[in-house]
Design an enzyme around this catalytic site. Structure first.
Site, PDB file in Angstrom:
ATOM      1  NE  ARG A 165     -13.177  41.084  21.519  1.00 24.55           N
ATOM      2  CZ  ARG A 165     -13.533  40.049  20.764  1.00 24.55           C
ATOM      3  NH1 ARG A 165     -12.899  39.500  19.858  1.00 24.55           N
ATOM      4  NH2 ARG A 165     -14.783  39.706  20.943  1.00 24.55           N
ATOM      5  CB  SER A 239     -17.336  42.197  25.784  1.00 26.60           C
ATOM      6  OG  SER A 239     -18.201  41.137  25.216  1.00 26.60           O
ATOM      7  CD  GLU A 335     -13.959  44.118  23.835  1.00 24.41           C
ATOM      8  OE1 GLU A 335     -14.081  43.088  24.025  1.00 24.41           O
ATOM      9  OE2 GLU A 335     -14.815  44.735  23.109  1.00 24.41           O
TER      10      GLU A 335
HETATM   11  P1  FAD Z   1     -14.683  53.786  18.356  1.00 26.81           P
HETATM   12  O1  FAD Z   1     -15.533  53.326  19.725  1.00 26.81           O
HETATM   13  O2  FAD Z   1     -15.355  54.885  17.894  1.00 26.81           O
HETATM   14  O3  FAD Z   1     -13.258  53.852  18.756  1.00 26.81           O
HETATM   15  C1  FAD Z   1     -12.539  52.807  19.251  1.00 26.81           C
HETATM   16  C2  FAD Z   1     -11.099  53.200  19.724  1.00 26.81           C
HETATM   17  O4  FAD Z   1     -10.348  53.344  18.496  1.00 26.81           O
HETATM   18  C3  FAD Z   1     -10.996  54.559  20.310  1.00 26.81           C
HETATM   19  O5  FAD Z   1      -9.901  54.806  21.098  1.00 26.81           O
HETATM   20  C4  FAD Z   1     -10.837  55.439  19.019  1.00 26.81           C
HETATM   21  O6  FAD Z   1     -10.346  56.797  19.272  1.00 26.81           O
HETATM   22  C5  FAD Z   1      -9.947  54.815  17.964  1.00 26.81           C
HETATM   23  N1  FAD Z   1     -10.293  54.932  16.689  1.00 26.81           N
HETATM   24  C6  FAD Z   1     -11.625  54.861  15.994  1.00 26.81           C
HETATM   25  N2  FAD Z   1     -11.106  54.866  14.872  1.00 26.81           N
HETATM   26  C7  FAD Z   1      -9.910  54.949  14.433  1.00 26.81           C
HETATM   27  C8  FAD Z   1      -9.165  55.312  13.318  1.00 26.81           C
HETATM   28  N3  FAD Z   1      -9.586  55.471  12.140  1.00 26.81           N
HETATM   29  N4  FAD Z   1      -7.807  55.579  13.429  1.00 26.81           N
HETATM   30  C9  FAD Z   1      -7.094  55.459  14.705  1.00 26.81           C
HETATM   31  N5  FAD Z   1      -8.075  55.233  15.973  1.00 26.81           N
HETATM   32  C10 FAD Z   1      -9.329  55.025  15.717  1.00 26.81           C
HETATM   33  N6  FAD Z   1     -16.474  43.829  19.498  1.00 26.81           N
HETATM   34  C11 FAD Z   1     -15.990  42.782  18.984  1.00 26.81           C
HETATM   35  O7  FAD Z   1     -14.773  42.450  18.598  1.00 26.81           O
HETATM   36  N7  FAD Z   1     -16.890  41.695  18.772  1.00 26.81           N
HETATM   37  C12 FAD Z   1     -18.225  41.787  19.149  1.00 26.81           C
HETATM   38  O8  FAD Z   1     -18.687  40.852  18.979  1.00 26.81           O
HETATM   39  C13 FAD Z   1     -18.546  43.155  19.476  1.00 26.81           C
HETATM   40  N8  FAD Z   1     -19.766  43.165  19.785  1.00 26.81           N
HETATM   41  C14 FAD Z   1     -20.399  44.381  20.130  1.00 26.81           C
HETATM   42  C15 FAD Z   1     -21.815  44.497  20.494  1.00 26.81           C
HETATM   43  C16 FAD Z   1     -22.178  45.625  20.661  1.00 26.81           C
HETATM   44  C17 FAD Z   1     -23.770  45.930  21.150  1.00 26.81           C
HETATM   45  C18 FAD Z   1     -21.340  47.100  21.109  1.00 26.81           C
HETATM   46  C19 FAD Z   1     -21.898  48.237  21.214  1.00 26.81           C
HETATM   47  C20 FAD Z   1     -20.093  46.865  20.779  1.00 26.81           C
HETATM   48  C21 FAD Z   1     -19.524  45.473  20.242  1.00 26.81           C
HETATM   49  N9  FAD Z   1     -17.957  45.170  20.227  1.00 26.81           N
HETATM   50  C22 FAD Z   1     -17.861  44.206  19.727  1.00 26.81           C
HETATM   51  C23 FAD Z   1     -17.292  46.545  20.302  1.00 26.81           C
HETATM   52  C24 FAD Z   1     -17.062  47.254  19.083  1.00 26.81           C
HETATM   53  O9  FAD Z   1     -18.256  47.133  18.387  1.00 26.81           O
HETATM   54  C25 FAD Z   1     -15.849  47.498  18.266  1.00 26.81           C
HETATM   55  O10 FAD Z   1     -14.702  47.399  19.222  1.00 26.81           O
HETATM   56  C26 FAD Z   1     -15.540  48.067  17.042  1.00 26.81           C
HETATM   57  O11 FAD Z   1     -14.363  47.904  16.164  1.00 26.81           O
HETATM   58  C27 FAD Z   1     -15.541  49.690  17.629  1.00 26.81           C
HETATM   59  O12 FAD Z   1     -15.559  50.473  16.278  1.00 26.81           O
HETATM   60  P2  FAD Z   1     -16.013  51.983  16.501  1.00 26.81           P
HETATM   61  O13 FAD Z   1     -15.997  52.446  15.208  1.00 26.81           O
HETATM   62  O14 FAD Z   1     -17.345  52.227  17.037  1.00 26.81           O
HETATM   63  O15 FAD Z   1     -14.788  52.431  17.442  1.00 26.81           O
HETATM   64  N1  EPU Z   2     -21.796  33.286  30.278  1.00 21.64           N
HETATM   65  C1  EPU Z   2     -22.350  32.992  31.461  1.00 21.64           C
HETATM   66  N2  EPU Z   2     -22.965  33.916  32.091  1.00 21.64           N
HETATM   67  C2  EPU Z   2     -22.928  35.169  31.218  1.00 21.64           C
HETATM   68  C3  EPU Z   2     -22.597  35.413  29.994  1.00 21.64           C
HETATM   69  C4  EPU Z   2     -21.900  34.303  29.805  1.00 21.64           C
HETATM   70  O1  EPU Z   2     -22.240  32.026  32.407  1.00 21.64           O
HETATM   71  O2  EPU Z   2     -23.843  36.207  31.844  1.00 21.64           O
HETATM   72  C5  EPU Z   2     -20.814  32.048  29.695  1.00 21.64           C
HETATM   73  C6  EPU Z   2     -21.795  30.943  28.977  1.00 21.64           C
HETATM   74  O3  EPU Z   2     -21.462  29.643  29.444  1.00 21.64           O
HETATM   75  C7  EPU Z   2     -21.600  31.303  27.750  1.00 21.64           C
HETATM   76  C8  EPU Z   2     -19.955  31.813  27.683  1.00 21.64           C
HETATM   77  O4  EPU Z   2     -19.991  32.554  28.924  1.00 21.64           O
HETATM   78  O5  EPU Z   2     -21.631  30.017  26.986  1.00 21.64           O
HETATM   79  C9  EPU Z   2     -19.728  32.763  26.526  1.00 21.64           C
HETATM   80  O6  EPU Z   2     -20.590  33.516  26.250  1.00 21.64           O
HETATM   81  P1  EPU Z   2     -20.871  34.296  24.868  1.00 21.64           P
HETATM   82  O7  EPU Z   2     -21.193  33.242  23.789  1.00 21.64           O
HETATM   83  O8  EPU Z   2     -21.995  35.220  24.984  1.00 21.64           O
HETATM   84  O9  EPU Z   2     -19.663  34.938  24.460  1.00 21.64           O
HETATM   85  P2  EPU Z   2     -18.596  35.617  25.422  1.00 21.64           P
HETATM   86  O10 EPU Z   2     -17.392  35.017  25.920  1.00 21.64           O
HETATM   87  O11 EPU Z   2     -19.289  36.410  26.808  1.00 21.64           O
HETATM   88  C10 EPU Z   2     -17.550  36.680  23.309  1.00 21.64           C
HETATM   89  C11 EPU Z   2     -16.926  38.222  22.907  1.00 21.64           C
HETATM   90  C12 EPU Z   2     -17.991  38.857  22.253  1.00 21.64           C
HETATM   91  C13 EPU Z   2     -18.632  37.967  21.110  1.00 21.64           C
HETATM   92  C14 EPU Z   2     -18.991  36.731  21.612  1.00 21.64           C
HETATM   93  C15 EPU Z   2     -19.473  35.716  20.456  1.00 21.64           C
HETATM   94  C16 EPU Z   2     -15.098  38.931  24.333  1.00 21.64           C
HETATM   95  C17 EPU Z   2     -14.796  39.736  25.529  1.00 21.64           C
HETATM   96  N3  EPU Z   2     -16.611  39.012  24.120  1.00 21.64           N
HETATM   97  O12 EPU Z   2     -18.426  37.105  24.227  1.00 21.64           O
HETATM   98  O13 EPU Z   2     -17.707  40.177  21.794  1.00 21.64           O
HETATM   99  O14 EPU Z   2     -19.879  38.554  20.351  1.00 21.64           O
HETATM  100  O15 EPU Z   2     -18.219  36.030  22.308  1.00 21.64           O
HETATM  101  O16 EPU Z   2     -18.383  35.294  19.663  1.00 21.64           O
HETATM  102  O17 EPU Z   2     -14.189  38.237  23.858  1.00 21.64           O
HETATM  103  C18 EPU Z   2     -17.273  42.257  22.562  1.00 21.64           C
HETATM  104  O18 EPU Z   2     -16.088  42.001  22.233  1.00 21.64           O
HETATM  105  O19 EPU Z   2     -17.844  43.612  22.723  1.00 21.64           O
HETATM  106  C19 EPU Z   2     -18.146  41.209  22.046  1.00 21.64           C
HETATM  107  C20 EPU Z   2     -19.514  41.422  22.510  1.00 21.64           C
END
Ligand code: FAD
Ligand code: EPU
Length: 339
Positions: A165, A239, A335
């Site tokens: 991240r 997250s 994050e």
């Molecule tokens: P924004 O929120 O629009 O911007 C994020 C930051 O980047 C801001 O500071 C913005 O100013 C800057 N920025 C945006 N575009 C540019 C650009 N082109 N140039 C310079 N700066 C810029 N993340 C994960 O890694 N793994 C996951 O599994 C994951 N799951 C998610 C699930 C949900 C339901 C949600 C809501 C979010 C999740 N995220 C996850 C977080 C998010 O999707 C990512 O961080 C994504 O890359 C953000 O993209 P965005 O375009 O929405 O960025």
């Molecule tokens: N867990 C709990 N309680 C909870 C949630 C999770 O005990 O309420 C424990 C469980 O044991 C589970 C483990 O945590 O097995 C891991 O949970 P999960 O697989 O849901 O993944 P996470 O570590 O919570 C991360 C990323 C997610 C990504 C998933 C799948 C980060 C900060 N988050 O979540 O990314 O989708 O793994 O790979 O690394 C994001 O960055 O926004 C995001 C959603």
């Protein structure tokens, strides 16, 4: 040509659904648009915020500056051989739509990252990751522009300093560049990545024995839909915190006191802890105060049930940080970008 709008709501531009206003707002689809907006900003200095899909942002107040939505489009195949294809994608393309395009074309590498909200241009910033894969695994290079000199920069893999991240765009280059396109190196002979146990389980449940990338993408979408709230229904930014990385000694100490703690080994004798587990132990899972809450299925996701303010969400996040620090002596790093 870029247009300047004043005092518009950013509700549609952030997945927490915060109804804040931007002092000024523009959309940019071309470099000419971008430099026009940058000229305006130079004449009226103030804060600048780029917006992709707004899925990693928390607004705590109206934005007293210029919010610029990046909306350039285009997907271009640069080269192809027997093994790999290089694809250049504009920053304003939707991430999941691009992943679906790859899957449909049989280009492998990004299928485990299906259904992550946001745009392609933001994806390298926090090196998005999920289900055993990170963006860096398929990354080739990117084009960015230095906001001061307006020069084009080409950053290769090693220049981006990707981490969990993390990247140079959250460190030295934060606020200094705009990411304009990203080039990926994708496999035309894809090998599926099933290291994350839940994917194999889901594929079994789907009755699929020899999965291809389309099956993996579908399995990931199903897992995500079952665990994570859809921002179209409940405001959230995924997250809220990163999973903390601690020393092996610290992890051992915690394991001695809390045998159920969830840990993952990472390089350099360090250990990643599941922040969701830590938060759940502090009894915040499913907690709700007004419209600010912690999701009942995933304690790492803070949610806006309707009319929570960004300050209320931030206050709850800080309370969680404090509780986890007191109980486990572990500091959770946010994050989400707080604006
Ligand atoms: P924004 O929120 O629009 O911007 C994020 C930051 O980047 C801001 O500071 C913005 O100013 C800057 N920025 C945006 N575009 C540019 C650009 N082109 N140039 C310079 N700066 C810029 N993340 C994960 O890694 N793994 C996951 O599994 C994951 N799951 C998610 C699930 C949900 C339901 C949600 C809501 C979010 C999740 N995220 C996850 C977080 C998010 O999707 C990512 O961080 C994504 O890359 C953000 O993209 P965005 O375009 O929405 O960025
Ligand atoms: N867990 C709990 N309680 C909870 C949630 C999770 O005990 O309420 C424990 C469980 O044991 C589970 C483990 O945590 O097995 C891991 O949970 P999960 O697989 O849901 O993944 P996470 O570590 O919570 C991360 C990323 C997610 C990504 C998933 C799948 C980060 C900060 N988050 O979540 O990314 O989708 O793994 O790979 O690394 C994001 O960055 O926004 C995001 C959603």
């Amino acid at each position: 040509m870029a247009i300047r709008q004043s005092g518009i709501s950013l509700k549609e531009f952030n997945t927490f659904g915060m109804d804040v206003k931007a002092r000024d707002f523009s959309r940019v689809s071309t470099l000419d648009d971008l430099w026009q907006v940058m000229d305006w900003i130079e004449n009226e200095p103030g804060k600048l915020l780029f917006l992709g899909g707004g899925s990693n942002l928390l607004f705590t107040s109206d934005f007293d500056g210029w919010a610029v939505a990046i909306q350039n489009k285009g997907i271009e195949i640069l080269s192809r051989n027997e093994d790999f294809v290089r694809v250049k994608v504009a920053a304003g393309e939707n991430w999941h739509d691009f992943v679906m395009w790859c899957v449909e074309n049989g280009f492998g590498g990004l299928e485990n990252l299906s259904l992550i909200p946001g745009n392609v241009g933001s994806s390298p910033i926090q090196n998005i990751g999920a289900y055993g894969v990170e963006l860096k695994d398929s990354f080739q290079s990117l084009e960015a522009y230095d906001l001061e000199s307006r020069e084009k920069l080409v950053l290769e893999f090693k220049d981006c300093r990707f981490g969990y991240r993390d990247s140079i765009f959250k460190q030295e280059l934060k606020g200094r560049v705009i990411l304009w396109s990203v080039t990926f190196r994708l496999s035309v002979q894809p090998v599926v990545q099933l290291s994350y146990g839940a994917i194999s389980q889901e594929l079994n449940a789907m009755g699929i024995l020899n999965p291809g990338i389309k099956d993996v993408s579908e399995a990931v979408c199903r897992i995500r839909r079952s665990k994570l709230p859809d921002p179209a229904e409940i405001g959230n930014a995924g997250s809220f915190f990163k999973n903390p990385v601690v020393s092996a000694e610290k992890a051992e100490m915690l394991q001695a006191s809390y045998p159920g703690i969830v840990t993952y080994p990472v390089p350099d004798f360090q250990v990643k802890l599941a922040a969701g587990w830590l938060i759940e132990q502090c009894r915040f899972k499913g907690f709700r105060r007004g419209d600010a809450g912690v999701h009942p299925n995933q304690a790492l996701v803070l949610v806006n049930y309707g009319s929570a303010t960004g300050s209320e969400i931030l206050e709850l996040a800080e309370e969680i940080q404090q509780a986890v620090l007191e109980k486990f002596d572990v500091l959770l790093e946010m994050e989400v970008n707080v604006v």
